[in-house]
Enzyme design. Structure first.
Site, PDB file in Angstrom:
ATOM      1  CG  HIS A 252     -37.389  90.881 128.687  1.00  0.00           C
ATOM      2  ND1 HIS A 252     -37.484  91.965 129.077  1.00  0.00           N
ATOM      3  CD2 HIS A 252     -36.118  90.498 128.615  1.00  0.00           C
ATOM      4  CE1 HIS A 252     -36.357  92.621 129.395  1.00  0.00           C
ATOM      5  NE2 HIS A 252     -35.554  91.697 129.025  1.00  0.00           N
TER       6      HIS A 252
ATOM      7  CG  HIS B 186     -31.014  90.222 126.802  1.00  0.00           C
ATOM      8  ND1 HIS B 186     -30.781  91.584 126.633  1.00  0.00           N
ATOM      9  CD2 HIS B 186     -32.021  90.333 127.896  1.00  0.00           C
ATOM     10  CE1 HIS B 186     -31.482  92.263 127.548  1.00  0.00           C
ATOM     11  NE2 HIS B 186     -32.056  91.569 128.250  1.00  0.00           N
ATOM     12  CG  LEU B 187     -32.391  86.013 120.780  1.00  0.00           C
ATOM     13  CD1 LEU B 187     -33.242  85.786 119.648  1.00  0.00           C
ATOM     14  CD2 LEU B 187     -32.226  84.687 121.532  1.00  0.00           C
ATOM     15  NE  ARG B 188     -26.047  89.084 125.890  1.00  0.00           N
ATOM     16  CZ  ARG B 188     -26.649  89.562 126.848  1.00  0.00           C
ATOM     17  NH1 ARG B 188     -27.153  90.807 126.324  1.00  0.00           N
ATOM     18  NH2 ARG B 188     -26.572  89.460 128.134  1.00  0.00           N
TER      19      ARG B 188
ATOM     20  CG  ASN C  66     -29.285  94.819 125.925  1.00  0.00           C
ATOM     21  OD1 ASN C  66     -29.818  93.799 125.284  1.00  0.00           O
ATOM     22  ND2 ASN C  66     -29.008  94.687 127.100  1.00  0.00           N
TER      23      ASN C  66
ATOM     24  CE  LYS D   4     -36.222  96.998 128.459  1.00  0.00           C
ATOM     25  NZ  LYS D   4     -35.274  96.054 128.575  1.00  0.00           N
TER      26      LYS D   4
ATOM     27  CG  HIS E  81     -34.104  98.183 133.103  1.00  0.00           C
ATOM     28  ND1 HIS E  81     -33.318  96.790 132.937  1.00  0.00           N
ATOM     29  CD2 HIS E  81     -33.893  98.505 134.351  1.00  0.00           C
ATOM     30  CE1 HIS E  81     -32.692  96.690 134.193  1.00  0.00           C
ATOM     31  NE2 HIS E  81     -33.040  97.545 135.012  1.00  0.00           N
TER      32      HIS E  81
ATOM     33  CG  HIS F 135     -36.428  92.764 133.909  1.00  0.00           C
ATOM     34  ND1 HIS F 135     -36.716  93.913 134.527  1.00  0.00           N
ATOM     35  CD2 HIS F 135     -35.981  92.775 132.737  1.00  0.00           C
ATOM     36  CE1 HIS F 135     -36.079  94.752 133.816  1.00  0.00           C
ATOM     37  NE2 HIS F 135     -35.467  94.233 132.597  1.00  0.00           N
TER      38      HIS F 135
ATOM     39  CG  LEU G  75     -28.444  94.915 137.231  1.00  0.00           C
ATOM     40  CD1 LEU G  75     -27.670  95.741 136.600  1.00  0.00           C
ATOM     41  CD2 LEU G  75     -28.874  95.271 138.796  1.00  0.00           C
TER      42      LEU G  75
ATOM     43  CG  ASP H 121     -34.011  89.804 131.649  1.00  0.00           C
ATOM     44  OD1 ASP H 121     -33.668  90.086 130.691  1.00  0.00           O
ATOM     45  OD2 ASP H 121     -33.758  90.514 132.635  1.00  0.00           O
TER      46      ASP H 121
ATOM     47  CG  HIS I 264     -23.303  88.700 130.312  1.00  0.00           C
ATOM     48  ND1 HIS I 264     -22.841  89.569 129.780  1.00  0.00           N
ATOM     49  CD2 HIS I 264     -24.463  88.737 130.779  1.00  0.00           C
ATOM     50  CE1 HIS I 264     -23.892  90.755 129.882  1.00  0.00           C
ATOM     51  NE2 HIS I 264     -24.742  90.161 130.822  1.00  0.00           N
TER      52      HIS I 264
ATOM     53  CB  ALA J 141     -26.425  92.378 135.439  1.00  0.00           C
TER      54      ALA J 141
HETATM   55  O1  DOR Z   1     -29.417  91.044 134.199  1.00  0.00           O
HETATM   56  C1  DOR Z   1     -29.569  91.692 133.152  1.00  0.00           C
HETATM   57  N1  DOR Z   1     -28.982  91.549 132.164  1.00  0.00           N
HETATM   58  N2  DOR Z   1     -30.298  92.842 133.108  1.00  0.00           N
HETATM   59  C2  DOR Z   1     -30.661  93.577 132.071  1.00  0.00           C
HETATM   60  O2  DOR Z   1     -31.464  94.495 132.249  1.00  0.00           O
HETATM   61  C3  DOR Z   1     -29.847  93.471 130.962  1.00  0.00           C
HETATM   62  C4  DOR Z   1     -29.215  92.032 130.584  1.00  0.00           C
HETATM   63  C5  DOR Z   1     -28.146  91.803 129.742  1.00  0.00           C
HETATM   64  O3  DOR Z   1     -28.476  92.354 128.666  1.00  0.00           O
HETATM   65  O4  DOR Z   1     -27.163  91.329 130.009  1.00  0.00           O
HETATM   66 ZN    ZN Z   2     -33.494  92.090 129.786  1.00  0.00          ZN
END
Ligand code: DOR
Ligand code: ZN
Length: 351
Positions: free
Chosen positions: A14, A16-18, A42, A105, A142, A180, A225, A253, A257, A269
């Site tokens: 899990h 997030h690579l943006r 996402n 997802k 989620h 998570h 989150l 996870d 940011h 988050a």
């Molecule tokens: O903390 C989080 N950040 N929880 C998530 O479910 C999404 C993630 C994000 O993409 O920033």
């Molecule tokens: Zn996530």
């Protein structure tokens, strides 16, 4: 005490690579530590089609190849489809057949970052769930309700009761990963579930409880989150992760940011833990006297659940103190890594 720890190459189930410049900045950190990763969809706009996932996969591979440290890593991104109220089951099936989608997802609409296009009502996805059950494509969830009446610290437990338990009753053959997890309720639910139910556990939910968010002031770097819960929940997660139960596996996870988005009146988050993820997990397993179970959690339970081969090759952690920097990256892309300013007792060799 042994001063090295060699493990079969691990995967991150899990992350997030943006996209764009941030992808270039963060993808090498994941590729350096992990052979494969389940990449969250996402983005803005979200990855909802086979074509979008294929194109995103190419951008990830290019970002990994552009860094000399990871160009030869052989890193494999495993792509996921973002479910909306309008997802066509045929698109998911085609994506699986064509070797693009490894999972899909489910974000409840407005539960978290870039989830506005998520699912407003699980009832709308009955045909999708029937298809997933038939084709064996895992559903990653989620697990939080978005009901503003429900206390933010209860949203995971309420989701399990209101939505997840009934869903699994209706579709006992569905392969589900509750992502998570943050509560004793979630750990107990997953432990009691059958072989089609699993959960990922992040490094940060193993290390921090909700006090971290308020220590001496408001601490946006510990906001994610689902939000961290009370100490008794953190302890339940540590017990689950280090127990050797194959229903629990590694998923960072990691959710970067930029500082400007974290340190703001309405901060985002997400905790960026990719650069020191294995070291972070190793610290928890060591403290529990369970270092011999780290390999199964990091490298075996995930692929077995997904029906994928275990990785060949190994990585080695050395027992060397390393000071985690306050920032990684430059300027606009400066990020605060999890454990910033702390000493970690292990270091990934070659890192
Ligand atoms: O903390 C989080 N950040 N929880 C998530 O479910 C999404 C993630 C994000 O993409 O920033
Ligand atoms: Zn996530």
């Amino acid at each position: 005490m042994a001063d090295t720890l060699t493990l079969r190459r691990p995967d991150d189930w899990h992350v997030h690579l943006r996209d764009g410049a941030l992808l270039q900045a963060v993808a090498p950190a994941t590729a350096r530590q992990f052979a494969r990763a389940i990449v969250m969809p996402n983005l803005s706009p979200p990855v909802t089609t086979v074509a979008a996932a294929r194109a995103y996969r190419e951008r990830i591979l290019a970002a990994v190849a552009a860094d000399p440290a990871t160009a030869e890593s052989g890193f494999t991104p495993l792509m996921t489809a973002y479910l909306t109220d309008d997802t066509k089951p045929e698109e998911l099936e085609r994506g699986q057949t064509e070797g693009v989608f490894t999972a899909c997802k489910l974000y409840p609409a407005n539960a978290t970052t870039n989830s506005a296009a998520g699912v407003t009502d699980l009832a709308k996805l009955e045909r999708v769930f029937e298809t997933l059950e038939r084709i064996g494509l895992p559903l990653l969830i989620h697990g939080e309700v978005t009901d503003a009446e429900v206390d933010v610290f209860d949203r995971e437990a309420v989701f399990i009761e209101r939505h997840l338990a009934p869903l699994l009753q209706r579709h006992p053959g569905l392969k589900v990963v509750l992502e998570h997890i943050t509560t004793a309720e979630a750990a107990n639910f997953v432990r009691a579930g059958g072989p089609n139910l699993a959960a990922t556990i992040t490094p940060h939910h193993l290390h921090i409880n909700r006090n971290a968010l308020f220590r001496g002031g408001l601490r946006p770097d510990f906001y994610c989150l689902p939000v961290a819960k009370r100490e008794r929940h953190r302890r339940a997660l540590v017990v689950a992760a280090t127990s050797g139960d194959p229903a629990f596996f590694l998923g960072t996870d990691s959710a970067p940011h930029p500082r400007s988005s974290k340190e703001s009146a309405c901060g985002c988050a997400g905790i960026y833990n990719a650069p020191f993820a294995l070291e972070s997990y190793a610290a928890v397993f060591e403290q529990e006297g369970a270092l011999e179970r780290l390999e199964a959690f990091a490298s075996e339970h995930g692929p077995r659940f997904y029906g994928l081969p275990l990785n060949e090759g190994t990585i080695t952690l050395q027992r060397v103190d390393q000071l985690v920097p306050q920032r990684v990256g430059e300027g606009e892309l400066s990020l605060v890594p999890f454990h910033a300013g702390e000493l970690l007792g292990w270091r990934l060799a070659g890192g």
